[in-house]
Design an enzyme around this catalytic site. Sequence first.
Site, PDB file in Angstrom:
ATOM      1  N   ASP A  34     -29.332  -6.799   3.035  1.00  0.00           N
ATOM      2  CA  ASP A  34     -29.018  -5.876   1.940  1.00  0.00           C
ATOM      3  C   ASP A  34     -27.706  -5.138   2.177  1.00  0.00           C
ATOM      4  O   ASP A  34     -27.148  -5.174   3.270  1.00  0.00           O
ATOM      5  CB  ASP A  34     -30.131  -4.834   1.821  1.00  0.00           C
ATOM      6  CG  ASP A  34     -31.345  -5.395   1.106  1.00  0.00           C
ATOM      7  OD1 ASP A  34     -31.201  -6.431   0.457  1.00  0.00           O
ATOM      8  OD2 ASP A  34     -32.417  -4.784   1.212  1.00  0.00           O
ATOM      9  N   LYS A  56     -27.131  -5.211  -3.695  1.00  0.00           N
ATOM     10  CA  LYS A  56     -26.511  -4.902  -4.987  1.00  0.00           C
ATOM     11  C   LYS A  56     -25.196  -4.178  -4.733  1.00  0.00           C
ATOM     12  O   LYS A  56     -25.038  -3.472  -3.738  1.00  0.00           O
ATOM     13  CB  LYS A  56     -27.419  -4.074  -5.890  1.00  0.00           C
ATOM     14  CG  LYS A  56     -28.472  -3.294  -5.154  1.00  0.00           C
ATOM     15  CD  LYS A  56     -29.324  -2.513  -6.112  1.00  0.00           C
ATOM     16  CE  LYS A  56     -30.347  -1.704  -5.355  1.00  0.00           C
ATOM     17  NZ  LYS A  56     -30.963  -0.666  -6.081  1.00  0.00           N
ATOM     18  N   MET A 165     -31.895   8.065  -2.600  1.00  0.00           N
ATOM     19  CA  MET A 165     -31.242   7.583  -3.817  1.00  0.00           C
ATOM     20  C   MET A 165     -31.066   8.719  -4.825  1.00  0.00           C
ATOM     21  O   MET A 165     -31.154   8.507  -6.040  1.00  0.00           O
ATOM     22  CB  MET A 165     -32.074   6.443  -4.453  1.00  0.00           C
ATOM     23  CG  MET A 165     -32.175   5.225  -3.553  1.00  0.00           C
ATOM     24  SD  MET A 165     -33.201   3.928  -4.234  1.00  0.00           S
ATOM     25  CE  MET A 165     -34.824   4.542  -3.838  1.00  0.00           C
TER      26      MET A 165
END
Length: 244
Positions: A34, A56, A165
């Site tokens: 990741d 991502k 986050m």
Amino acid sequence: MGKVYIVGAGPGDPELLTLRAHRLLSDADVILYDALVGREILNIAKPNCLKVYVGKRDGRHSISQEEINELLYKFSRVYDKVVRLKGGDPFIFGRGGEELLYLKSMGVEVEVVPGVSSALSAPASANIPLTHRGVSSSVAIVNGHPNREIDWSSFRGIDTLVVLMGVKNRQKIALQLLNSGRDPNEPVAFVEKATTPEERVIFTNLLELSREPPQVNTPAVMIIGPVVRVGEELRSLLGTTLSA
Ligand code: SAH
């Protein structure tokens, strides 16, 4: 037929890998990793190990969860040791559970290797204790960017909140916590890039955060609660010891 290891890579510092994660990384035939996994950790792999980036970028998914699941399955048919490497711990906002479910349903042998989560290690690295006698006896780990609304008032009785986050929504989170009745003077800290050489800690409080949020770089862990004051004290004590 191979085996898939869903492995936690820890918060960043390679020395915070578990011994098992280190051994599996050195032995892996393929590693799917990741965005939050650093170069130094990937370099532990053997030279002919295939490294596949499945993270991502810029908040956009370059590859969907279904595609990752299928890739894991396909690799498990071809390679002996497949490592699915995730930042922190695979089961803290890491979608490790979904991958485990999928692979099990496909009859693949899977093992989960716990990692040192940033939720616990970023505060520790910044000398902010999440629990402290007489100050905090409960902690909640919260997703600051959830796909369904969070009822922030449900955390009313919890002494320390750790938000992952949450950088983008920091002002909104502060407003919602104030609306739920938390003290405007309640201190808040952000720990950026914890356990890496660029670690930085930013102190504020709920009121300031709701009005004029300070600049914060990602990734960062947000800590809300009176323990942040203890952390500030500890840091200043450590600072004086170091400079003495
Ligand atoms: N499974 C991971 C969390 C994945 S969610 C874990 O257990 O740590 C991603 C969030 O983790 C980021 O938005 C940030 O809030 C936090 N994070 C991960 N690594 C971090 C680091 N080195 N420093 C600060 N925050 C980090």
